[in-house]
Design a protein around this motif. Structure first.
Motif, PDB file in Angstrom:
ATOM      1  N   UNK A  41       0.810  22.896 -86.191  1.00 35.52           N
ATOM      2  CA  UNK A  41       0.319  24.243 -85.911  1.00 35.52           C
ATOM      3  C   UNK A  41       0.967  24.621 -84.590  1.00 35.52           C
ATOM      4  N   UNK A 120     -10.306  29.517 -74.612  1.00 35.52           N
ATOM      5  CA  UNK A 120     -11.426  28.604 -74.847  1.00 35.52           C
ATOM      6  C   UNK A 120     -12.038  28.106 -73.539  1.00 35.52           C
ATOM      7  N   UNK A 121     -13.310  27.761 -73.612  1.00 29.46           N
ATOM      8  CA  UNK A 121     -13.974  27.118 -72.458  1.00 29.46           C
ATOM      9  C   UNK A 121     -13.515  25.666 -72.426  1.00 29.46           C
ATOM     10  N   UNK A 122     -13.665  25.040 -71.266  1.00 24.91           N
ATOM     11  CA  UNK A 122     -13.169  23.662 -71.094  1.00 24.91           C
ATOM     12  C   UNK A 122     -13.838  22.657 -72.021  1.00 24.91           C
ATOM     13  N   UNK A 123     -15.092  22.937 -72.403  1.00 23.05           N
ATOM     14  CA  UNK A 123     -15.826  21.939 -73.175  1.00 23.05           C
ATOM     15  C   UNK A 123     -15.774  22.155 -74.690  1.00 23.05           C
ATOM     16  N   UNK A 124     -14.945  23.069 -75.143  1.00 19.74           N
ATOM     17  CA  UNK A 124     -14.821  23.292 -76.595  1.00 19.74           C
ATOM     18  C   UNK A 124     -13.977  22.164 -77.187  1.00 19.74           C
ATOM     19  N   UNK A 125     -14.422  21.657 -78.333  1.00 22.58           N
ATOM     20  CA  UNK A 125     -13.695  20.525 -78.942  1.00 22.58           C
ATOM     21  C   UNK A 125     -12.376  20.974 -79.543  1.00 22.58           C
ATOM     22  N   UNK A 126     -11.417  20.073 -79.479  1.00 21.02           N
ATOM     23  CA  UNK A 126     -10.069  20.342 -79.978  1.00 21.02           C
ATOM     24  C   UNK A 126     -10.073  20.653 -81.483  1.00 21.02           C
ATOM     25  N   UNK A 127     -10.887  19.952 -82.247  1.00 24.19           N
ATOM     26  CA  UNK A 127     -10.874  20.167 -83.716  1.00 24.19           C
ATOM     27  C   UNK A 127     -11.390  21.570 -84.055  1.00 24.19           C
ATOM     28  N   UNK A 129     -10.923  24.180 -82.122  1.00 23.25           N
ATOM     29  CA  UNK A 129      -9.835  25.085 -81.758  1.00 23.25           C
ATOM     30  C   UNK A 129      -8.792  25.106 -82.872  1.00 23.25           C
ATOM     31  N   UNK A 130      -8.494  23.940 -83.447  1.00 22.41           N
ATOM     32  CA  UNK A 130      -7.515  23.864 -84.549  1.00 22.41           C
ATOM     33  C   UNK A 130      -8.026  24.652 -85.756  1.00 22.41           C
ATOM     34  N   UNK A 134      -6.262  27.946 -87.525  1.00 21.60           N
ATOM     35  CA  UNK A 134      -6.010  28.123 -88.967  1.00 21.60           C
ATOM     36  C   UNK A 134      -6.559  29.465 -89.436  1.00 21.60           C
ATOM     37  N   UNK A 158      -2.194  30.478 -75.649  1.00 22.29           N
ATOM     38  CA  UNK A 158      -3.348  30.036 -74.864  1.00 22.29           C
ATOM     39  C   UNK A 158      -3.234  30.627 -73.472  1.00 22.29           C
TER      40      UNK A 158
ATOM     41  N   UNK B 130     -11.379  15.250 -78.478  1.00 24.14           N
ATOM     42  CA  UNK B 130     -11.038  15.664 -77.108  1.00 24.14           C
ATOM     43  C   UNK B 130     -11.433  17.120 -76.891  1.00 24.14           C
ATOM     44  N   UNK B 131     -11.494  17.501 -75.631  1.00 21.83           N
ATOM     45  CA  UNK B 131     -11.913  18.858 -75.317  1.00 21.83           C
ATOM     46  C   UNK B 131     -10.738  19.696 -74.857  1.00 21.83           C
ATOM     47  N   UNK B 152       1.167  21.400 -82.371  1.00 25.37           N
ATOM     48  CA  UNK B 152       0.009  20.519 -82.500  1.00 25.37           C
ATOM     49  C   UNK B 152       0.054  19.853 -83.862  1.00 25.37           C
TER      50      UNK B 152
END
Lengths: 161, 158
Positions: A41, A120-127, A129-130, A134, A158, B130-131, B152
């Motif tokens: 992505x 995004x905020x710092x504590x948002x999970x990467x998954x 965001x992915x 999508x 970003x 991860x964040x 990614x």
């Protein structure tokens, strides 16, 4: 007097060369096999550009951005970054369908726009965001037995990396 | 009457091995491998303790520098462990390694990389847990060195 009948020898197919070829083929395929389907992505670092007067006089840019927090998403647009829609959560997941509908209606009004800024905020999970990447890139719609794919906002940037 | 014992010299016959079943297995194996054939030039060895997030994307990856961060925040670049994610905006070890890779790329293909300038591709492989703050550090460090096209790497979601 008896006569001897010559017994016909049945010719057997020699499978050894075929076996050799298959072995080599299998070796080559094993080297290039991938047992997890991996894809990519894309996203680019933000690039600034200045608008010329002519461009400014034309239709105002959408300037679409998504403020992503752990509990909600704010869909913002316009030069003044006004909130267009607030997307909540259900059972720990963002209301993706609501987000899709919002993005589709924005795309209909601004068909040439293809950029969205993620904040995004710092504590948002990467998954998460992915999953959102999508959602904003494409829209899949079932039309009978076929799945129609429609581009939404393919360029994801970003903010403040 | 003497019974003449005729010692018939038996011709040594070669034992026929039936390889039909072996061939069946190999053909099935071949079909399976053809199905999992990878058309992209990206060769990825996932680091230990790294689970990829699912995605509906079907874009194939391309060959480029690979940065991996697993759930323990261990940092790998091109399958070599270089440390852990540090606090602060930038990761010094990652910056150093990326600079070395950039120099090597420039030596190998100077004309090609001169055109790219500061818009090089980098494959980012992060653990799903991860964040964003960790993701941001990787992107910031990579962008400082000139790797601004972030790719990614994700797992296909069916």
């Amino acid at each position: 007097m008896t006569t001897r009948r010559k017994s016909k020898k049945v010719e057997k197919l020699n499978l050894i060369p075929i076996l050799d070829a298959i072995f080599i083929f299998i070796f080559f395929l094993l080297m290039s096999a991938q047992f997890i389907d991996i894809y990519q992505v894309g996203s680019d670092a933000p690039v600034t550009s200045t608008l010329t007067q002519e461009q400014e006089d034309k239709k105002k840019p959408l300037n679409l951005s998504l403020v992503i927090t752990k509990n909600y998403i704010l869909v913002k647009g316009g030069m003044d970054s006004r909130v267009i829609k607030k997307i909540g959560m259900t059972n720990g997941d963002y209301e993706i369908n609501e987000l899709k509908e919002t993005l589709m209606s924005l795309k209909e009004k601004h068909p040439k726009e293809s950029t969205v800024i993620f904040k995004p905020s710092s504590n948002v999970k990467y998954e998460k965001i992915v999953a959102l990447m999508d959602t904003v890139k494409e829209f899949h719609k079932k039309v009978g037995n076929r799945v129609a794919k429609k581009d939404l906002f393919k360029k994801i940037v970003f903010e403040t990396i | 009457m003497k019974k003449k014992l005729k010692l018939k010299k038996r011709e040594k016959e070669l034992m026929d091995i039936d390889i039909t079943s072996l061939l069946d297995i190999l053909v099935i194996l071949l079909v399976f491998l053809l199905k999992s054939y990878n058309a992209s030039d990206l060769k990825l060895d996932l680091a230990k303790g790294l689970s990829l997030p699912n995605s509906k994307s079907r874009l194939l990856g391309n060959h480029a520098a690979i940065v991996q961060v697993n759930k323990n925040k261990e940092l790998f670049i091109n399958n070599k462990k270089i440390g852990n994610l540090t606090s602060g905006r930038k990761i010094a070890s990652l910056e150093t390694e990326l600079k070395k890779i950039k120099e090597k790329e420039d030596e190998e293909e100077p004309k090609k990389n001169a055109k790219k300038k500061n818009r090089r591709n980098i494959n980012i492989v992060l653990d799903r847990e991860l964040q964003y703050k960790d993701m941001k550090k990787i992107m910031h460090t990579a962008a400082m060195v000139g790797y601004t096209n972030f790719k990614f790497i994700v797992k296909g979601d069916y």
